[in-house]
Design a protein around this motif. Sequence first.
Motif, PDB file in Angstrom:
ATOM      1  N   GLY A  47     -30.066  -7.218  97.554  1.00  0.00           N
ATOM      2  CA  GLY A  47     -31.227  -8.058  97.775  1.00  0.00           C
ATOM      3  C   GLY A  47     -31.609  -8.822  96.517  1.00  0.00           C
ATOM      4  N   ILE A  48     -32.486  -9.774  96.668  1.00  0.00           N
ATOM      5  CA  ILE A  48     -32.938 -10.610  95.555  1.00  0.00           C
ATOM      6  C   ILE A  48     -34.463 -10.636  95.545  1.00  0.00           C
ATOM      7  CG2 ILE A  48     -32.965 -12.922  94.550  1.00  0.00           C
ATOM      8  CD1 ILE A  48     -30.257 -11.606  94.365  1.00  0.00           C
ATOM      9  N   VAL A  49     -35.033 -10.431  94.369  1.00  0.00           N
ATOM     10  CA  VAL A  49     -36.468 -10.643  94.160  1.00  0.00           C
ATOM     11  C   VAL A  49     -36.589 -11.783  93.149  1.00  0.00           C
ATOM     12  CG1 VAL A  49     -38.652  -9.659  93.419  1.00  0.00           C
ATOM     13  CG2 VAL A  49     -36.991  -8.225  94.624  1.00  0.00           C
ATOM     14  N   ASP A  50     -36.829 -13.000  93.640  1.00  0.00           N
ATOM     15  CA  ASP A  50     -36.852 -14.193  92.792  1.00  0.00           C
ATOM     16  C   ASP A  50     -38.271 -14.751  92.759  1.00  0.00           C
ATOM     17  OD1 ASP A  50     -36.368 -16.429  91.340  1.00  0.00           O
ATOM     18  OD2 ASP A  50     -34.962 -17.344  92.754  1.00  0.00           O
ATOM     19  N   LEU A  51     -39.015 -14.339  91.742  1.00  0.00           N
ATOM     20  CA  LEU A  51     -40.385 -14.838  91.584  1.00  0.00           C
ATOM     21  C   LEU A  51     -40.429 -16.169  90.855  1.00  0.00           C
ATOM     22  CD1 LEU A  51     -42.299 -11.541  90.650  1.00  0.00           C
ATOM     23  CD2 LEU A  51     -41.789 -12.501  92.908  1.00  0.00           C
ATOM     24  N   ASP A  52     -39.305 -16.574  90.274  1.00  0.00           N
ATOM     25  CA  ASP A  52     -39.244 -17.859  89.575  1.00  0.00           C
ATOM     26  C   ASP A  52     -38.883 -18.985  90.539  1.00  0.00           C
ATOM     27  OD1 ASP A  52     -39.545 -19.215  87.124  1.00  0.00           O
ATOM     28  OD2 ASP A  52     -37.376 -19.399  86.938  1.00  0.00           O
ATOM     29  N   ASN A  53     -37.874 -18.750  91.376  1.00  0.00           N
ATOM     30  CA  ASN A  53     -37.480 -19.664  92.453  1.00  0.00           C
ATOM     31  C   ASN A  53     -37.261 -21.092  91.946  1.00  0.00           C
ATOM     32  OD1 ASN A  53     -36.777 -20.298  95.084  1.00  0.00           O
ATOM     33  ND2 ASN A  53     -38.881 -20.803  95.684  1.00  0.00           N
ATOM     34  N   GLU A  90     -30.719   0.097 103.317  1.00  0.00           N
ATOM     35  CA  GLU A  90     -30.425  -1.245 103.810  1.00  0.00           C
ATOM     36  C   GLU A  90     -29.627  -2.049 102.789  1.00  0.00           C
ATOM     37  OE1 GLU A  90     -34.166  -2.936 104.748  1.00  0.00           O
ATOM     38  OE2 GLU A  90     -34.578  -1.573 106.434  1.00  0.00           O
ATOM     39  N   ILE A  91     -29.871  -1.795 101.507  1.00  0.00           N
ATOM     40  CA  ILE A  91     -29.141  -2.454 100.428  1.00  0.00           C
ATOM     41  C   ILE A  91     -28.781  -1.403  99.387  1.00  0.00           C
ATOM     42  CG2 ILE A  91     -30.187  -4.736 100.745  1.00  0.00           C
ATOM     43  CD1 ILE A  91     -32.126  -4.061  98.490  1.00  0.00           C
ATOM     44  N   TYR A  92     -27.782  -1.730  98.547  1.00  0.00           N
ATOM     45  CA  TYR A  92     -27.381  -0.833  97.469  1.00  0.00           C
ATOM     46  C   TYR A  92     -28.027  -1.208  96.142  1.00  0.00           C
ATOM     47  CZ  TYR A  92     -23.659   1.099 100.409  1.00  0.00           C
ATOM     48  OH  TYR A  92     -22.957   1.730 101.401  1.00  0.00           O
ATOM     49  N   ALA A  93     -28.505  -2.458  96.022  1.00  0.00           N
ATOM     50  CA  ALA A  93     -29.053  -2.913  94.748  1.00  0.00           C
ATOM     51  C   ALA A  93     -29.879  -4.169  94.969  1.00  0.00           C
ATOM     52  CB  ALA A  93     -27.921  -3.191  93.760  1.00  0.00           C
ATOM     53  N   PHE A  94     -30.659  -4.545  93.952  1.00  0.00           N
ATOM     54  CA  PHE A  94     -31.332  -5.843  94.000  1.00  0.00           C
ATOM     55  C   PHE A  94     -31.485  -6.379  92.579  1.00  0.00           C
ATOM     56  CE2 PHE A  94     -34.912  -2.896  93.700  1.00  0.00           C
ATOM     57  CZ  PHE A  94     -35.761  -3.510  92.775  1.00  0.00           C
ATOM     58  N   LEU A  95     -31.515  -7.715  92.489  1.00  0.00           N
ATOM     59  CA  LEU A  95     -31.643  -8.419  91.220  1.00  0.00           C
ATOM     60  C   LEU A  95     -33.032  -9.043  91.146  1.00  0.00           C
ATOM     61  CD1 LEU A  95     -30.069  -9.302  88.664  1.00  0.00           C
ATOM     62  CD2 LEU A  95     -29.357 -11.335  89.927  1.00  0.00           C
ATOM     63  N   PRO A 111     -35.642 -14.148  78.224  1.00  0.00           N
ATOM     64  CA  PRO A 111     -36.319 -13.526  79.378  1.00  0.00           C
ATOM     65  C   PRO A 111     -35.590 -12.257  79.814  1.00  0.00           C
ATOM     66  CG  PRO A 111     -34.983 -15.360  80.095  1.00  0.00           C
ATOM     67  CD  PRO A 111     -34.938 -15.382  78.591  1.00  0.00           C
ATOM     68  N   LYS A 112     -36.304 -11.385  80.480  1.00  0.00           N
ATOM     69  CA  LYS A 112     -35.726 -10.139  80.965  1.00  0.00           C
ATOM     70  C   LYS A 112     -35.367 -10.277  82.447  1.00  0.00           C
ATOM     71  CE  LYS A 112     -38.032  -7.025  77.733  1.00  0.00           C
ATOM     72  NZ  LYS A 112     -38.919  -5.836  77.584  1.00  0.00           N
ATOM     73  N   ILE A 113     -34.077 -10.241  82.741  1.00  0.00           N
ATOM     74  CA  ILE A 113     -33.587 -10.229  84.126  1.00  0.00           C
ATOM     75  C   ILE A 113     -33.206  -8.784  84.439  1.00  0.00           C
ATOM     76  CG2 ILE A 113     -31.830 -11.070  85.726  1.00  0.00           C
ATOM     77  CD1 ILE A 113     -31.616 -13.586  84.047  1.00  0.00           C
ATOM     78  N   SER A 114     -33.845  -8.199  85.402  1.00  0.00           N
ATOM     79  CA  SER A 114     -33.645  -6.778  85.705  1.00  0.00           C
ATOM     80  C   SER A 114     -32.778  -6.616  86.953  1.00  0.00           C
ATOM     81  CB  SER A 114     -34.989  -6.079  85.915  1.00  0.00           C
ATOM     82  OG  SER A 114     -35.836  -6.274  84.803  1.00  0.00           O
ATOM     83  N   TYR A 115     -31.960  -5.570  86.949  1.00  0.00           N
ATOM     84  CA  TYR A 115     -31.221  -5.234  88.170  1.00  0.00           C
ATOM     85  C   TYR A 115     -31.329  -3.730  88.404  1.00  0.00           C
ATOM     86  CZ  TYR A 115     -27.681  -5.003  84.402  1.00  0.00           C
ATOM     87  OH  TYR A 115     -27.020  -4.786  83.214  1.00  0.00           O
ATOM     88  N   TYR A 116     -31.536  -3.415  89.647  1.00  0.00           N
ATOM     89  CA  TYR A 116     -31.722  -2.029  90.077  1.00  0.00           C
ATOM     90  C   TYR A 116     -30.623  -1.687  91.089  1.00  0.00           C
ATOM     91  CZ  TYR A 116     -36.412  -2.779  88.158  1.00  0.00           C
ATOM     92  OH  TYR A 116     -37.465  -3.086  87.336  1.00  0.00           O
TER      93      TYR A 116
END
Length: 382
Positions: A47-53, A90-95, A111-116
């Motif tokens: 999955g993706i969490v993109d707050l910058d878009n 549902e997913i194995y990871a997200f960025l 900037p800090k780009i995190s991945y879980y």
Amino acid sequence: MKVSRRECGVITRTYIYLCSMIVFPVISIVFFLSLMESGLPLEMPIGIVDLDNTATTRSLVRRLDAFQTTKVIARYPNIDEARHAIQRNEIYAFLYFPKGTTSELMSARRPKISYYYTNTSLTAGSLLMRDMKTISLLANAGVGQAKLKARGATDKQVKAFLQPIAIDLHAINNPFISYNIFLSAFIIPGILLLFVFMISAYSIGTELKFNDSHEWLKTAGNNIYVALTGKFLPQTIIWLSVFYLYYWYIFSHLGFPYSGSKFMIFLLPLITVLAAQAFGIFMYGLMPSLRMSMSICSLWGVLSFSVCGAAFPVTAMDGSLAALAQLFPLRHYYMLYQMCIFNGYPVHVAWFHFMALGIFICMPFFVARKIKNAMLTYIYIP
């Protein structure tokens, strides 16, 4: 020959033998080879969490989605929802791209780009972590490339600055990094040896269970060595047929790499099957109980996957566990396969593992008289 003919009759009219020696092993071979047919797990969901878009972050997401092992299936408005999606499998990871990622990139403010990612599935977690880390590095390299070109640097100078050391990677004997080539080398033989262990103990124990032990020995002229040889000769032929079928399929049809000789491809299954049968016989002779001997054989077969050295190197284990690993036939099979078939080393280099399997083959001689005594005097107790 009389004992072998008798055993052939027992095998053909007993469905447990047919299922455990032919049906289940063939199903296991087809299942695992089909499961890992592509070599690597492909298009694992993230999955993706993109707050910058922004155009930059969307470009990075498209690049991530283009990777062979990664498939972006969902976008989440915040970290909590993405974390719950991982917990629901549902997913194995997200960025995660925080707000202001692009502006900080352009102004070189790191900037800090995190991945879980979840390591519940070690393979999926490791591969997705690699892909997301690569994307993070590409983001930094893209900004650096743009700045250097703006200052008038040539492509050669940009490449030398961003990648001063070029890695020349050579995956010996497994250039495709195929999990099928690696994992099938010990999982499928390990399953086959587990069946051999249990059927070997079962075939002796049932002679006592069904009150056929006196007839068995009488057919062999009351000679326990003739009785054991005649009983296990048909089983050996069946096991070798299954093993050679597996080898033919992986080497001729699937094209698994091998550097060793065809003689080793013939010899290794032979001594491995004989060692596994001998181990099952020894366990029954050590504990002349159908239930106990089969329990020990099943336990030994399952533990083989952990201590054979394929999942975790034996050299990195505790000293006592490393010594214990030598008591498992699968350990020596795996080492002989790696050394003499996969890498093509000469036979004398692997003398220790040949000797170990030879010792396993000789083990029934130490308990043969005890097995004969059990067949003649013991009473079966469920």
